[in-house]
Design a protein around this motif. Structure first.
Motif, PDB file in Angstrom:
ATOM      1  N   ARG A  15      39.072  35.495  29.621  1.00 35.80           N
ATOM      2  CA  ARG A  15      39.650  37.031  30.131  1.00 35.80           C
ATOM      3  C   ARG A  15      39.650  36.538  31.187  1.00 35.80           C
ATOM      4  O   ARG A  15      40.008  35.738  31.971  1.00 35.80           O
ATOM      5  CB  ARG A  15      37.901  37.996  30.082  1.00 35.80           C
ATOM      6  N   PRO A  20      41.761  43.503  32.656  1.00 33.55           N
ATOM      7  CA  PRO A  20      40.578  43.611  32.185  1.00 33.55           C
ATOM      8  C   PRO A  20      41.145  44.047  30.841  1.00 33.55           C
ATOM      9  O   PRO A  20      40.754  43.980  29.922  1.00 33.55           O
ATOM     10  CB  PRO A  20      39.588  43.917  32.988  1.00 33.55           C
ATOM     11  N   ASP A  21      42.263  45.126  31.126  1.00 34.90           N
ATOM     12  CA  ASP A  21      43.244  45.499  29.964  1.00 34.90           C
ATOM     13  C   ASP A  21      43.481  44.928  28.704  1.00 34.90           C
ATOM     14  O   ASP A  21      43.732  45.176  27.804  1.00 34.90           O
ATOM     15  CB  ASP A  21      43.426  46.528  30.138  1.00 34.90           C
ATOM     16  N   THR A  24      39.942  39.931  25.482  1.00 37.45           N
ATOM     17  CA  THR A  24      39.606  39.008  25.019  1.00 37.45           C
ATOM     18  C   THR A  24      40.641  38.009  25.026  1.00 37.45           C
ATOM     19  O   THR A  24      41.846  38.084  24.082  1.00 37.45           O
ATOM     20  CB  THR A  24      38.462  38.484  24.180  1.00 37.45           C
TER      21      THR A  24
END
Length: 60
Positions: A15, A20-21, A24
């Protein structure tokens, strides 16, 4: 600065700590401090290892 992503190998999941958007991502390559990652929600990105330490994902 040292290469913060030297342990990353193709196939590992990661990540981006500041994005974070992006979801993965799977490492595609890690060559001379440039890590190519295919992020599920952002697509293929090339990360400069001297600036960003990607976070390994171990839980899928």
């Amino acid at each position: 600065m040292e290469d913060l992503n030297a342990i990353l190998t193709p196939g590992m999941l990661v990540r981006h700590p500041d994005q974070p958007d992006w979801g993965t991502g799977q490492v595609q390559s890690n060559v001379q401090g440039r890590v190519t990652v295919n992020f599920r929600d952002m697509g293929k990105m090339v990360i400069d290892s001297s600036r960003i330490a990607l976070l390994p994902v171990f839980d899928g």
